[in-house]
Design a protein around this motif. Structure first.
Motif, PDB file in Angstrom:
ATOM      1  N   ALA A 192       0.758  -1.233   0.045  1.00  0.00           N
ATOM      2  CA  ALA A 192      -0.107   0.109  -0.029  1.00  0.00           C
ATOM      3  C   ALA A 192       0.740   1.301   0.113  1.00  0.00           C
ATOM      4  N   VAL A 193       2.102   1.278   0.171  1.00  0.00           N
ATOM      5  CA  VAL A 193       3.058   2.429   0.157  1.00  0.00           C
ATOM      6  C   VAL A 193       4.231   2.101  -0.833  1.00  0.00           C
ATOM      7  N   HIS A 194       4.448   3.019  -1.541  1.00  0.00           N
ATOM      8  CA  HIS A 194       5.241   3.172  -2.692  1.00  0.00           C
ATOM      9  C   HIS A 194       6.320   4.391  -2.505  1.00  0.00           C
ATOM     10  N   LEU A 195       7.671   3.994  -2.276  1.00  0.00           N
ATOM     11  CA  LEU A 195       8.669   5.085  -2.230  1.00  0.00           C
ATOM     12  C   LEU A 195       9.295   4.984  -3.509  1.00  0.00           C
TER      13      LEU A 195
ATOM     14  N   SER B  39       7.835  10.334  -3.948  1.00  0.00           N
ATOM     15  CA  SER B  39       8.734  10.342  -5.097  1.00  0.00           C
ATOM     16  C   SER B  39       9.690  11.195  -4.977  1.00  0.00           C
ATOM     17  N   GLN B  40      10.939  10.741  -5.180  1.00  0.00           N
ATOM     18  CA  GLN B  40      12.228  11.732  -5.027  1.00  0.00           C
ATOM     19  C   GLN B  40      12.313  12.343  -6.538  1.00  0.00           C
ATOM     20  N   VAL B  41      12.563  13.420  -6.703  1.00  0.00           N
ATOM     21  CA  VAL B  41      12.550  14.024  -8.113  1.00  0.00           C
ATOM     22  C   VAL B  41      13.865  15.009  -8.061  1.00  0.00           C
ATOM     23  N   ALA B  42      14.267  15.357  -9.251  1.00  0.00           N
ATOM     24  CA  ALA B  42      15.328  16.454  -9.593  1.00  0.00           C
ATOM     25  C   ALA B  42      15.075  17.868  -9.345  1.00  0.00           C
ATOM     26  N   SER B  43      15.908  18.570  -8.977  1.00  0.00           N
ATOM     27  CA  SER B  43      15.816  19.936  -8.484  1.00  0.00           C
ATOM     28  C   SER B  43      15.277  20.717  -9.880  1.00  0.00           C
ATOM     29  N   SER B  44      15.399  20.293 -11.036  1.00  0.00           N
ATOM     30  CA  SER B  44      15.123  20.872 -12.127  1.00  0.00           C
ATOM     31  C   SER B  44      13.660  20.319 -12.402  1.00  0.00           C
ATOM     32  N   HIS B  45      12.937  19.599 -11.728  1.00  0.00           N
ATOM     33  CA  HIS B  45      11.605  19.124 -11.981  1.00  0.00           C
ATOM     34  C   HIS B  45      10.842  20.312 -12.026  1.00  0.00           C
TER      35      HIS B  45
ATOM     36  N   VAL C 285      25.537  18.053   3.649  1.00  0.00           N
ATOM     37  CA  VAL C 285      26.270  16.639   2.958  1.00  0.00           C
ATOM     38  C   VAL C 285      25.352  16.125   2.001  1.00  0.00           C
ATOM     39  N   ALA C 286      24.047  16.649   1.962  1.00  0.00           N
ATOM     40  CA  ALA C 286      23.242  16.206   0.607  1.00  0.00           C
ATOM     41  C   ALA C 286      22.145  16.993   0.802  1.00  0.00           C
ATOM     42  N   ARG C 287      21.580  17.223  -0.596  1.00  0.00           N
ATOM     43  CA  ARG C 287      20.369  17.934  -0.674  1.00  0.00           C
ATOM     44  C   ARG C 287      19.087  16.956  -1.522  1.00  0.00           C
ATOM     45  N   ARG C 288      17.900  16.827  -1.198  1.00  0.00           N
ATOM     46  CA  ARG C 288      16.849  15.956  -1.706  1.00  0.00           C
ATOM     47  C   ARG C 288      15.674  16.969  -2.027  1.00  0.00           C
ATOM     48  N   TYR C 289      14.991  16.436  -3.226  1.00  0.00           N
ATOM     49  CA  TYR C 289      13.545  17.226  -3.396  1.00  0.00           C
ATOM     50  C   TYR C 289      12.673  15.971  -3.498  1.00  0.00           C
ATOM     51  N   TRP C 290      11.368  16.201  -3.157  1.00  0.00           N
ATOM     52  CA  TRP C 290      10.270  14.929  -3.236  1.00  0.00           C
ATOM     53  C   TRP C 290       9.216  15.858  -3.581  1.00  0.00           C
ATOM     54  N   LEU C 291       8.143  14.843  -4.117  1.00  0.00           N
ATOM     55  CA  LEU C 291       6.763  15.155  -4.327  1.00  0.00           C
ATOM     56  C   LEU C 291       6.024  14.224  -3.647  1.00  0.00           C
TER      57      LEU C 291
END
Length: 727
Positions: free
Chosen positions: A508-511, A533-539, A605-611
């Motif tokens: 029921a959960v999708h990463l 969902s992980q996405v790119a900074s340019s999304h 040390v890291a950067r992330r973007y999600w939707l």
């Protein structure tokens, strides 16, 4: 004589060269895979005492670049030096013991009992286990007291598993197959068992079957017994399952099969047992052990035949000891029976049918074993002879107990750990069976309702690898499952892939590693499933009716909220900000920006973007953490893959090895991120098992788990601990 180098196309070829050049007792110092095949450094056993490691080069008067030494050669010299040091230490310990004990002084009770056990043929491993429980009052008893010997006799009897009574064997209807090497006495034992059954139930319900078409006269010998017993006898081709005879065996309640005798080293042993188990009828296997055989031969027989039984999906836990009258000592075979946990059904001591066979009783067998003890005077003369296995074997026993306890606790805590153990067991099977068993194992996995979610991996090969990171399942608590999913076994395309797993396992959960195509996204929303969902900074997204990249959306954001997170084996902080946005179709989403910072230096040390779906609100933050923490699993998997590949010399199925490696990575990651008290205890026990001390906790635990599983397999091969749920 120095270390010699051998190179061959594969392990079998290079080992043949070693045996031909140095004999069967050659010492393998080191080995490695090369572009041309396999390279081994080896030397003759007797050469150790004469080997002198390379001396340190004298300091030159002018700077000289030292020659680059082959690391494999350097390792061999270091190991050989350690061997010499160990031998010198053992020699000095023995000499010190001989000097410290006055001549003629009586040894303590434990030493006397140990010496007696060794003199009759029991090994040091079993002796150490027994004498560890010697009561204090008996330790102080005099040398002429019988109490210690009686206590030892009772301990040996308690460790010997036997048939409770004869009716429990003969009254259980079914098919029994006697297996074992050539010349162990299967045909005679078949006749003895059949005669015992006839004496109890008559001739009508019994039938004899032989699969031995190799030995001249084998059929005739059993046919004579069958004629004397007035029972039918059937011949079955070695490649036929017993089901082919079911029509002719109607009305027979007890069928006994005399199988083809094969050396334990014959690869056809697996095929033979597989044919016996290949039909619908359940066949009970009984292994025959020749009491007159050498202990090393008996050990190999038990290991190889039980491995063949496991490969056929059967159990081999019962045995019959034959040729007791020909054995100078009975203790060696009893030692092996006890250590492997076999049940002794009967003992055979002659050719007469059915007289020379009796139900096994602990008292009779133990008394017969102890009756060959040498007199005390002879024992005293041999007291300086090294006993049985070296000291490190007893350490392995202790390691085995710790391993058994640790694996049991991991099995209880980590969902899918039992299946990961089963995957390791596949690696010990012949390569042609690994793929077949893998399909069957994965078809049963996971169990219903055990998988809540899935951390999907990127759909590409890992950098520098020819494999893609498997997908990791999540249990109801959000923890990683121990056995991942291979990417190429999923359907192609995101929507079929998501739908198949949701329907089959109730996920029921999708990463998601990236935003899927609009059709798959619409399906997730229609099914009201949880996803991030992980996405790119340019999304690009739509914010305040303006289409812009995520990087621009969060360009001026001030991050005020943070939580602790384990990131790539280190304790970090995740600082986040979020905003309400829409996608191109108008779907309401939450956009997330996160920075992983070192809590001490505040360095990013890291950067992330999600939707994430707007309908889920900010409660999905815990899922963002889970996906972020899975970031290091691919690195751990690469590390484990390389270690396993070097250890198995490329002989393990690539799918099996990848599941073994990624499974260990998932378990190491599971223990690394958990903060409850049980997890902390398990972490300490895992790391202490191998003495691993590393800056990165996840890497240290991965190495310790690889060590633990390899040690488990090695100990099983030695027969020092019983099997733990082997498939």
């Amino acid at each position: 004589m120095s270390v010699r180098r051998f190179v061959g196309a594969n392990s079998r070829d290079v080992m043949r060269q070693v045996r031909e050049a140095l004999g069967e007792d050659a010492l393998i110092v080191a080995n490695r895979r090369t572009e041309g095949g396999v390279e081994i450094l080896a030397m003759a056993d007797e050469a150790i005492d004469h080997f002198e490691p390379s001396p340190e080069p004298p300091a030159p008067e002018t700077p000289v670049t030292p020659p680059v030494q082959d690391p494999l050669q350097a390792m061999s010299e270091r190991l050989l030096q350690e061997m010499q040091d160990m031998r010198a230490l053992l020699a000095s310990n023995q000499a010190a013991g001989a000097v410290s004990a006055p001549q003629g002084a009586p040894a303590d009770t434990a030493a006397r009992l140990r010496q007696m056990l060794w003199s009759v043929g029991f090994g040091s491993e079993l002796a150490d286990e027994l004498l560890a429980g010697l009561p204090e009052p008996l330790k102080a008893s005099s040398s002429d007291s019988d109490a210690p010997l009686q206590w030892l006799r009772q301990q040996l009897m308690a460790r010997l598993c036997v048939l409770s009574d004869e009716p429990s064997f003969f009254d259980q209807t079914g098919i029994v197959a006697l297996v074992g090497p050539t010349g162990v006495g299967k045909t005679t034992t078949t006749a003895k068992l059949a005669a015992r059954f006839v004496m109890r139930h008559g001739t009508r319900p019994v039938a004899l079957v032989t699969t031995d078409s190799f030995r001249i006269g084998a059929h005739e010998q059993l046919r004579i017994y069958a004629r004397l017993l007035d029972t039918p006898m059937y011949a079955l081709d070695a490649e036929q399952p017993i089901d082919d005879l079911l029509g002719r065996l109607q009305g027979k309640q007890w069928v006994i099969i005399d199988t083809v005798g094969m050396s334990q080293r014959d690869q056809r042993v697996i095929e033979q047992i597989a044919h016996l188990q290949g039909g619908r009828s359940r066949v009970r296997l009984v292994l025959l052990l020749n009491a007159a055989s050498q202990p090393e031969t008996l050990e190999e027989v038990v290991l190889r035949y039980r491995q063949a039984a496991r490969a056929a999906g059967a159990e081999l836990d019962d045995c019959i000891i034959t040729k007791q009258d020909e054995a100078g000592r009975l203790a060696p075979v009893l030692d092996i029976v006890m250590r492997h946990g076999l049940r002794v059904l009967f003992g055979s001591n002659g050719q007469q049918v059915p007289e020379d066979m009796a139900i096994a009783t602990p008292a009779t067998l133990v008394d017969q074993a102890l009756s060959t003890a040498t007199p005390q005077r002879e024992q005293a003369q041999r007291a300086d002879v090294p006993m049985g296995m070296p000291r490190w074997s007893r350490d392995v026993l202790g390691q085995g107990r710790r391993l058994s306890s640790l694996l049991a606790r991991l099995r209880q805590r980590v969902t899918g750990f039992a299946e990961l153990e089963a995957m390791w067991d596949l690696a010990s099977l012949p390569s042609r069976l690994q793929e077949e068993r893998l399909d069957a194992l994965l078809a049963r996995y996971p169990a219903a309702q055990t998988t809540l979610g899935m951390a999907w991996s990127a759909r590409r090969n890992e950098r520098g690898c020819d494999w893609a990171m498997p997908d990791i399942g999540l249990d109801a608590e959000g923890a990683w499952l121990a056995l991942p999913w291979l990417q190429h076994r999923h359907p192609a395309g995101w929507q079929p892939r998501l739908a198949a797993l949701t329907q089959a396992s109730g996920v029921a959960v999708h990463l998601l590693p990236r935003l899927p195509e609009p059709e798959a996204l619409a399906w997730l929303e229609t099914e009201h499933l949880t996803w991030v969902s992980q996405v790119a900074s340019s999304h690009r997204i739509v914010s305040h009716h303006e289409r812009q990249p995520l990087r621009q959306l969060f360009n001026d954001s001030v991050l005020t909220h943070h939580v602790g997170v384990r990131f790539r084996g280190q304790s970090m902080q995740l600082w986040t900000a979020h905003a309400e946005v829409d996608d191109a179709t108008g779907l309401a989403l939450l956009a997330w920006y996160g920075e992983v910072r070192d809590p001490e230096s505040a360095k990013v040390v890291a950067r992330r973007y999600w939707l994430t779906p707007a309908r889920l609100g900010t409660e999905v933050l815990s899922l963002l953490l889970t996906q972020l923490q899975s970031d290091g699993l691919a690195t751990l998997t690469r590390r484990a893959w390389q270690q396993l590949k070097e250890a198995d010399s490329g002989e393990v199925n690539a799918e099996v090895r990848l599941l073994m490696a990624s499974g260990l990575a998932a378990v190491a990651g599971h223990l690394d991120v958990a903060e409850d008290e049980e997890a902390q205890t398990l972490r300490g026990d895992v790391l202490n098992l191998s003495g691993t001390s590393r800056r990165r906790r996840d890497t240290g635990m991965l190495d310790a788990l690889v060590y633990a599983f390899m040690a488990r397999d090695a100990i099983r091969q030695l027969g020092s601990v019983s099997r733990e749920g082997v498939v």
